[in-house]
Design a protein around this motif. Structure first.
Motif, mmCIF file in Angstrom:
data_model
loop_
_atom_site.group_PDB
_atom_site.id
_atom_site.type_symbol
_atom_site.label_atom_id
_atom_site.label_comp_id
_atom_site.label_asym_id
_atom_site.label_seq_id
_atom_site.Cartn_x
_atom_site.Cartn_y
_atom_site.Cartn_z
ATOM 1 N N LEU A 74 112.982 13.050 -32.318
ATOM 2 C CA LEU A 74 112.659 14.129 -31.382
ATOM 3 C C LEU A 74 111.259 14.684 -31.631
ATOM 4 O O LEU A 74 110.526 14.988 -30.679
ATOM 5 C CB LEU A 74 113.699 15.247 -31.474
ATOM 6 N N CYS A 75 110.882 14.826 -32.894
ATOM 7 C CA CYS A 75 109.544 15.331 -33.216
ATOM 8 C C CYS A 75 108.458 14.397 -32.683
ATOM 9 O O CYS A 75 107.394 14.847 -32.250
ATOM 10 C CB CYS A 75 109.379 15.524 -34.720
ATOM 11 N N ARG A 76 108.723 13.105 -32.714
ATOM 12 C CA ARG A 76 107.761 12.132 -32.173
ATOM 13 C C ARG A 76 107.587 12.269 -30.676
ATOM 14 O O ARG A 76 106.568 11.878 -30.112
ATOM 15 C CB ARG A 76 108.229 10.703 -32.460
ATOM 16 N N ALA A 77 108.602 12.800 -30.005
ATOM 17 C CA ALA A 77 108.582 12.888 -28.544
ATOM 18 C C ALA A 77 107.890 14.144 -28.027
ATOM 19 O O ALA A 77 107.794 14.348 -26.830
ATOM 20 C CB ALA A 77 110.005 12.827 -28.004
ATOM 21 N N VAL A 78 107.402 14.994 -28.921
ATOM 22 C CA VAL A 78 106.782 16.261 -28.527
ATOM 23 C C VAL A 78 105.387 16.350 -29.131
ATOM 24 O O VAL A 78 105.207 16.100 -30.320
ATOM 25 C CB VAL A 78 107.642 17.460 -29.005
ATOM 26 N N THR A 79 104.414 16.712 -28.315
ATOM 27 C CA THR A 79 103.055 16.919 -28.806
ATOM 28 C C THR A 79 102.676 18.381 -28.600
ATOM 29 O O THR A 79 102.662 18.859 -27.454
ATOM 30 C CB THR A 79 102.044 16.035 -28.049
ATOM 31 N N PRO A 80 102.383 19.102 -29.671
ATOM 32 C CA PRO A 80 101.916 20.484 -29.508
ATOM 33 C C PRO A 80 100.586 20.504 -28.758
ATOM 34 O O PRO A 80 99.798 19.561 -28.825
ATOM 35 C CB PRO A 80 101.745 20.973 -30.951
ATOM 36 N N GLY A 81 100.318 21.601 -28.053
ATOM 37 C CA GLY A 81 99.101 21.716 -27.271
ATOM 38 C C GLY A 81 97.835 21.596 -28.088
ATOM 39 O O GLY A 81 96.805 21.158 -27.589
ATOM 40 N N ASP A 82 97.872 21.961 -29.357
ATOM 41 C CA ASP A 82 96.688 21.910 -30.213
ATOM 42 C C ASP A 82 96.704 20.679 -31.125
ATOM 43 O O ASP A 82 96.148 20.683 -32.207
ATOM 44 C CB ASP A 82 96.603 23.189 -31.054
ATOM 45 N N PHE A 83 97.390 19.618 -30.691
ATOM 46 C CA PHE A 83 97.416 18.375 -31.467
ATOM 47 C C PHE A 83 95.994 17.838 -31.561
ATOM 48 O O PHE A 83 95.263 17.908 -30.590
ATOM 49 C CB PHE A 83 98.335 17.355 -30.773
ATOM 50 N N PRO A 84 95.498 17.336 -32.672
ATOM 51 C CA PRO A 84 96.155 17.010 -33.922
ATOM 52 C C PRO A 84 96.153 18.132 -34.952
ATOM 53 O O PRO A 84 96.629 17.946 -36.057
ATOM 54 C CB PRO A 84 95.354 15.817 -34.431
ATOM 55 N N ASN A 85 95.601 19.314 -34.611
ATOM 56 C CA ASN A 85 95.593 20.408 -35.582
ATOM 57 C C ASN A 85 96.977 20.997 -35.795
ATOM 58 O O ASN A 85 97.233 21.638 -36.804
ATOM 59 C CB ASN A 85 94.626 21.509 -35.143
ATOM 60 N N THR A 86 97.866 20.802 -34.836
ATOM 61 C CA THR A 86 99.231 21.290 -34.932
ATOM 62 C C THR A 86 100.172 20.111 -34.723
ATOM 63 O O THR A 86 99.987 19.334 -33.792
ATOM 64 C CB THR A 86 99.507 22.366 -33.864
ATOM 65 N N THR A 87 101.141 19.989 -35.590
ATOM 66 C CA THR A 87 102.116 18.910 -35.476
ATOM 67 C C THR A 87 103.521 19.470 -35.644
ATOM 68 O O THR A 87 103.722 20.504 -36.284
ATOM 69 C CB THR A 87 101.879 17.808 -36.535
ATOM 70 N N LEU A 88 104.475 18.789 -35.063
ATOM 71 C CA LEU A 88 105.881 19.150 -35.203
ATOM 72 C C LEU A 88 106.452 18.276 -36.308
ATOM 73 O O LEU A 88 106.337 17.055 -36.256
ATOM 74 C CB LEU A 88 106.606 18.914 -33.879
ATOM 75 N N MET A 89 107.050 18.908 -37.319
ATOM 76 C CA MET A 89 107.526 18.182 -38.498
ATOM 77 C C MET A 89 109.006 18.438 -38.736
ATOM 78 O O MET A 89 109.507 19.523 -38.483
ATOM 79 C CB MET A 89 106.747 18.628 -39.744
ATOM 80 N N SER A 90 109.671 17.437 -39.256
ATOM 81 C CA SER A 90 111.063 17.549 -39.676
ATOM 82 C C SER A 90 111.101 17.365 -41.184
ATOM 83 O O SER A 90 110.486 16.435 -41.711
ATOM 84 C CB SER A 90 111.899 16.466 -38.996
#
Length: 192
Positions: A50-66
């Motif tokens: 699921l984390c791979r399927a979401v990109t935060p708006g400030d990517f790559p400075n912000t990432t979703l991590m599990s």
């Protein structure tokens, strides 16, 4: 802002791999249903996908991590005073609640560039949710997915509510800026 990566969704081979891995992880969790560790593997597989399927708006400075065993803060040993009957369990700095570490959590990890700063870059983490995994040791005649197993899982919920509450309080104590803490209680394959 979070964007769903429809263009980065699973291709056919990845989808087959996802479901095969999920099926095998669930089989392992069932066969080892007296321990939580195998449930954590199921959670990590789903959560990471699921984390791979979401990109935060400030990517790559912000990432979703599990993460498994996500620490909410740095522990501080609360010293027991002579007339104090309280526990000497590790506490979060300045906290009255024992430090609790959930079985898993998802966070937004934000890398703040500090150009020209002598302190360098900093990292902050925003909690999305966390999860507590609990065994569901039903007999072989009541495999997961049956009404009987669902009932057993439902009957166990009250016995874990204090732990969920204590974990949330620990999260708030160590992160005063957090206003909400979302927790999933996972009992076998049942999520609350």
């Amino acid at each position: 802002m979070l964007n769903i990566n429809s263009s980065q969704g699973l291709n056919d081979d990845e989808e087959i791999l996802f479901y095969a891995t999920l099926a095998n992880s669930l089989r392992s969790a069932w066969q080892n249903r007296k321990t939580e560790g195998y449930l954590t593997r199921v959670w990590e597989h789903i959560s990471t996908t699921l984390c791979r399927a979401v990109t935060p708006g400030d990517f790559p400075n912000t990432t979703l991590m599990s993460s498994s065993q996500y620490p909410f803060g740095k522990p501080e040993k609360k010293e027991k005073e002579d007339d104090d009957e309280t526990s000497t369990e590790p506490h979060a700095q300045g906290s009255n609640h024992p430090l609790r570490i959930p079985d898993a959590a998802r966070t937004l990890d934000v890398h703040n560039h500090a150009h020209g700063s002598t302190e360098g870059p900093s990292m902050s983490q925003i909690l999305i949710d966390n999860a507590e995994m609990k065994c569901l040791d039903t007999k072989d005649s009541a495999p997961w997915g049956t009404d009987e197993a669902r009932q057993v899982a439902g009957d166990k919920i009250p016995s874990f509510l204090f732990q969920v509450y204590a974990t949330a309080m620990s999260a708030f104590d160590t992160n005063p800026g957090w206003e909400d803490v979302y927790t999933m209680l996972v009992i076998g394959l049942y999520y609350t």
